[in-house]
Motif scaffolding. Sequence first.
Motif, short mmCIF file in Angstrom:
data_model
loop_
_atom_site.label_atom_id
_atom_site.label_comp_id
_atom_site.label_asym_id
_atom_site.label_seq_id
_atom_site.Cartn_x
_atom_site.Cartn_y
_atom_site.Cartn_z
N ASN A 147 0.81 -1.21 0.00
CA ASN A 147 0.00 0.00 0.00
C ASN A 147 0.85 1.27 0.00
O ASN A 147 0.42 2.32 -0.48
N SER A 200 -8.49 0.91 -4.21
CA SER A 200 -8.91 1.13 -2.82
C SER A 200 -9.53 -0.09 -2.15
O SER A 200 -9.64 -0.13 -0.93
N PHE A 259 -0.46 4.47 -1.99
CA PHE A 259 -1.10 5.56 -1.27
C PHE A 259 -0.07 6.42 -0.53
O PHE A 259 0.94 5.92 -0.03
N GLN A 262 -9.64 4.21 -8.93
CA GLN A 262 -9.68 4.35 -7.47
C GLN A 262 -10.50 3.25 -6.82
O GLN A 262 -10.19 2.81 -5.71
#
Length: 423
Positions: free
Chosen positions: A115, A151, A119, A147
């Motif tokens: 991640n 996500s 991010f 996204q």
Amino acid sequence: MNLNKPILEELFNKQIRFIIPVFQRHYVWTEQEQLQPLWDDFLNKYRERINKQKIHPHYTGSIVLYHENTTTSTLSTYSVIDGQQRLTSFQIFITAFREVCRKKLGDVCLIGELNKLLFNEKSYGDENYEIQKFKLEPTKFNKEIFQTIVSNPYDDVDRLLIQPFLQQPGVGYKTYRQRAKNSNRLLGAYLFFFDKINEFIEEEENLNEVIKQFLWVLKRDFQFVEIGLLQQDDPQMIFETMNGRGAKLTETDLIRNYIFMRANSNQENLDQIYEDYWDEFDDPSSAFKWHDQTSRGRYYESYLQFFMIDYLTIKLMSDVRYDQVFYQYKSFIINNSCFDSVKDELRELNKYSQIYKRLSVPKGTSSFDKLAKRLIDMGISTVNPLILYVEGDDQISIENKNKISFQHHAFFLLIQLSRCGEQ
């Protein structure tokens, strides 16, 4: 310009935003042409590692970045001038790998490590975190689905984006997943990488060791050439000359980038003029399919390219070669145009495009529509520039335009009747 050679870990494992400008084309990589070769490259580097061969980072291609001086972001922000397909593909690859790891191991530390490549972390006092959260921000056409994929866990992506295809007529459990892959190239890339990684890992005995090697390959064995542009550099010139293992740019891709890079240099409102004057050309959901292919004689091109040819024929008063549309357009802007701004340039282009749509898909019963239908039936397109010129001239009255259309309609009707007589 500044030149760096970062590996993937150095490119993504920091607080940074890569923004794909609004005028860049959609994600276009396909399984056969780009995704499978990338997967093959990955497997080659993996085999080098497990065979304990000397590791040389794989050259992945170039990316051209322009550092944006922005007051709306607390992070280093870069516009992606070239290389957006590569950056997007690796972000999707990382996401697919994360989801296979989630299913196979469920290791929180490993998920967190991956991640970090997707991010940005929230900083103290950051009021725009949801905007700045993603390391990569695609264009508006790809943003929502990108996204959603990045996500969410795989099961949620399956529920939100894949399972709905089961509700379509004629689609069953054997075909719905392929239908989903075909529906959107970003989703198709995600499912391609997820399946490939999952299938490969399932065949290996030592799961932890395989995933560890996969992670090292991903982070350390793919190297980019990063070209950072300075204020005095010409982004458009560099964009035109960059080539790699990507999908070939069309003439209209080059025109679009040429237009909006100039608008950016002029500090015009990119989002606004794109929405007002160019959005329809790129939007796959628009009523008129500008990128559908059509033919003229032995040439087979998009409606948009044929429109650009007709428009330039008016402006240059000469024939335009099919493989030189971009350079002819650039020459026209530099040497012949008198637009005060890119907005004015696009406003005129948009005006003629509305006429071209009526000429290509006539739906009414006016003299113009009757003429357009007759020309289509007869396979005649050589008079299109003349018709665009007449219809686009604001000094010719509507009455006179109708007379001209009627006279042309009668003329071509006589030609058709004479052909019938010869038969």
